[in-house]
Design an enzyme around this catalytic site. Structure first.
Site, PDB file in Angstrom:
ATOM      1  N   ASN A  60       0.828  -1.210   0.000  1.00 23.47           N
ATOM      2  CA  ASN A  60       0.000   0.000   0.000  1.00 23.47           C
ATOM      3  C   ASN A  60       0.863   1.262   0.000  1.00 23.47           C
ATOM      4  O   ASN A  60       0.607   2.217  -0.744  1.00 23.47           O
ATOM      5  CB  ASN A  60      -0.917   0.009   1.222  1.00 23.47           C
ATOM      6  CG  ASN A  60      -2.298  -0.547   0.907  1.00 23.47           C
ATOM      7  OD1 ASN A  60      -2.678  -0.696  -0.243  1.00 23.47           O
ATOM      8  ND2 ASN A  60      -3.041  -0.859   1.946  1.00 23.47           N
TER       9      ASN A  60
ATOM     10  N   HIS B  79      -3.246   2.512  -2.824  1.00 21.70           N
ATOM     11  CA  HIS B  79      -4.351   1.666  -2.378  1.00 21.70           C
ATOM     12  C   HIS B  79      -5.029   0.909  -3.531  1.00 21.70           C
ATOM     13  O   HIS B  79      -5.576  -0.173  -3.317  1.00 21.70           O
ATOM     14  CB  HIS B  79      -5.387   2.510  -1.633  1.00 21.70           C
ATOM     15  CG  HIS B  79      -4.914   2.959  -0.297  1.00 21.70           C
ATOM     16  ND1 HIS B  79      -4.825   2.115   0.781  1.00 21.70           N
ATOM     17  CD2 HIS B  79      -4.460   4.174   0.142  1.00 21.70           C
ATOM     18  CE1 HIS B  79      -4.366   2.788   1.838  1.00 21.70           C
ATOM     19  NE2 HIS B  79      -4.137   4.047   1.469  1.00 21.70           N
TER      20      HIS B  79
ATOM     21  N   ASP C 262      -6.662  -6.437   5.852  1.00 18.97           N
ATOM     22  CA  ASP C 262      -5.945  -7.558   5.239  1.00 18.97           C
ATOM     23  C   ASP C 262      -6.100  -8.820   6.082  1.00 18.97           C
ATOM     24  O   ASP C 262      -5.205  -9.661   6.139  1.00 18.97           O
ATOM     25  CB  ASP C 262      -4.463  -7.216   5.040  1.00 18.97           C
ATOM     26  CG  ASP C 262      -3.746  -6.896   6.353  1.00 18.97           C
ATOM     27  OD1 ASP C 262      -4.444  -6.756   7.382  1.00 18.97           O
ATOM     28  OD2 ASP C 262      -2.509  -6.796   6.356  1.00 18.97           O
TER      29      ASP C 262
ATOM     30  N   ARG D 281       0.348 -24.784   2.755  1.00 16.68           N
ATOM     31  CA  ARG D 281       0.134 -24.678   1.306  1.00 16.68           C
ATOM     32  C   ARG D 281      -0.417 -23.301   0.939  1.00 16.68           C
ATOM     33  O   ARG D 281      -0.008 -22.688  -0.052  1.00 16.68           O
ATOM     34  CB  ARG D 281      -0.819 -25.775   0.832  1.00 16.68           C
ATOM     35  CG  ARG D 281      -1.016 -25.780  -0.672  1.00 16.68           C
ATOM     36  CD  ARG D 281      -1.737 -27.019  -1.158  1.00 16.68           C
ATOM     37  NE  ARG D 281      -3.105 -27.073  -0.667  1.00 16.68           N
ATOM     38  CZ  ARG D 281      -3.555 -27.970   0.203  1.00 16.68           C
ATOM     39  NH1 ARG D 281      -2.726 -28.873   0.699  1.00 16.68           N
ATOM     40  NH2 ARG D 281      -4.808 -27.964   0.595  1.00 16.68           N
TER      41      ARG D 281
END
Length: 343
Positions: free
Chosen positions: A214, A219, A249, A270
């Site tokens: 960011n 953004h 996030d 994974r």
């Protein structure tokens, strides 16, 4: 020639031409003194599917009430009384009738459909032309048609309203940026699984180094990265699982029926490896990672939603505290090593 003579006899008795009588009484039977049909209404013949002239009335219909009759004498004995009858071609279709004697010893029988009107119209493909314009059946058909139109419109309106309601509910439970579930849907899913007593695992996923993306690229690029992560997480879900975005996030995955720590750690590892693959947005190569905390709700566990979320948050704090890009499956001893609220 015979039909013309018989029609003339019947018409001389009632003073109407065959066409006029059929128009006024489209479901009548005019019987001679031995009970054979002199003349039949056009709608009745259409339903029967055959020429009814010269046939005994007992081959055409059966009196059900007030009594069964087998000859013209028995029929005339019921003159003026309401009759319940059925036709041989449609024994399950209840009809109504009224009989009147003729001067020569014959009989005039007028038949109507009553409550079986709609069924008869549909079964025999009758139209308004098969009824007298003054017959109550015509009004009933108009009402039925109007009801059908209104009912169809109400169904369409209900479908549109239901579609709008479902759309509104989905929108209210969806994260607008990523299209994933939001916190509201997450909470509803947790409540449902807990209410069912179903085992599941909750993974709390926090992106590492996302702030750098960011700060470096803006953004818009950051939003594109979040959408790419959302796509990646959704691709790893089964239909019974859920992926939600609950913060900038921060993501949560609920994996139904998977509670083995080793299996969960492998799934989380994974996911981290896939998230660490470079993401290309607008000519920029963005590199991020993820820290994951996992809480497990076994079938007999009495956990509530707040406790499970807190346990996953504690495990996530442990992952970040030990170097990030890691997965930690919550255990009771982890609660003593650190509290995310203190961070």
């Amino acid at each position: 020639m015979r039909g013309t003579r018989q029609e003339g006899v019947a018409n001389s008795m009632i003073g109407l031409t065959g066409t006029a009588l059929g128009r006024f009484l489209p479901m009548h039977l005019c019987l001679d003194p031995v009970g054979r049909v002199r003349q039949a209404g056009p709608t009745l013949e259409r339903i029967a599917g055959v020429d009814l002239v010269d046939r005994p009335f007992t081959e055409i219909l059966t009196l059900r009430r007030p009594t069964v009759v087998s000859d013209i004498g028995g029929l005339l004995a019921l003159e003026g009384r309401p009759l319940k009858l059925t036709l041989a071609v449609a024994p399950a279709l209840p009809l109504k009738g009224l009989v009147a004697g003729l001067p020569d010893g014959g009989a005039m029988l007028d038949i109507s459909m009553g409550i079986s009107l709609i069924e008869a119209v549909s079964r025999f493909e009758l139209t308004l032309g098969d009824f007298s314009p003054t017959d109550l059946a015509v009004e009933l058909l108009y009402l039925h048609e109007a009801k059908s139109v209104v009912s169809a419109e109400l169904r369409r309106l209900a479908q549109r309203l239901n579609g709008a309601r479902v759309s509104a509910e989905q929108e209210a439970a969806t994260d607008t940026l990523t299209g994933l579930a939001n916190r509201r849907r997450l909470e509803a899913t947790l409540a449902r699984l807990l209410g069912q007593g179903r085992p599941f695992a909750l993974m709390q996923i926090d992106l590492d180094y996302f702030k750098l993306v960011n700060d470096s690229h803006g953004h818009d690029v950051g939003d594109a990265v979040l959408r790419e992560v959302a796509h990646l997480l959704r691709a790893q879900c089964r239909t019974q699982d859920l992926v939600a975005r609950i913060g900038g996030d921060e993501f949560v995955m609920i994996l139904a029926d998977i509670v083995e720590p080793f299996h969960l750690a492998r799934i989380a590892d994974r996911l981290i490896r896939q998230i660490e693959e470079p993401i290309h947005v607008g000519g920029f190569e963005c590199r991020i990672s993820a820290s994951i905390g996992v809480a497990v709700r076994a079938r007999q566990d009495a956990s509530d939603a707040k406790r499970i979320m807190r346990e996953a948050d504690i495990a996530l704090y442990q992952s970040k505290g030990t170097g990030r890009a890691r997965v930690t499956v919550f255990s009771p001893t982890a609660d003593a090593t650190g509290d995310p609220d203190a961070a």
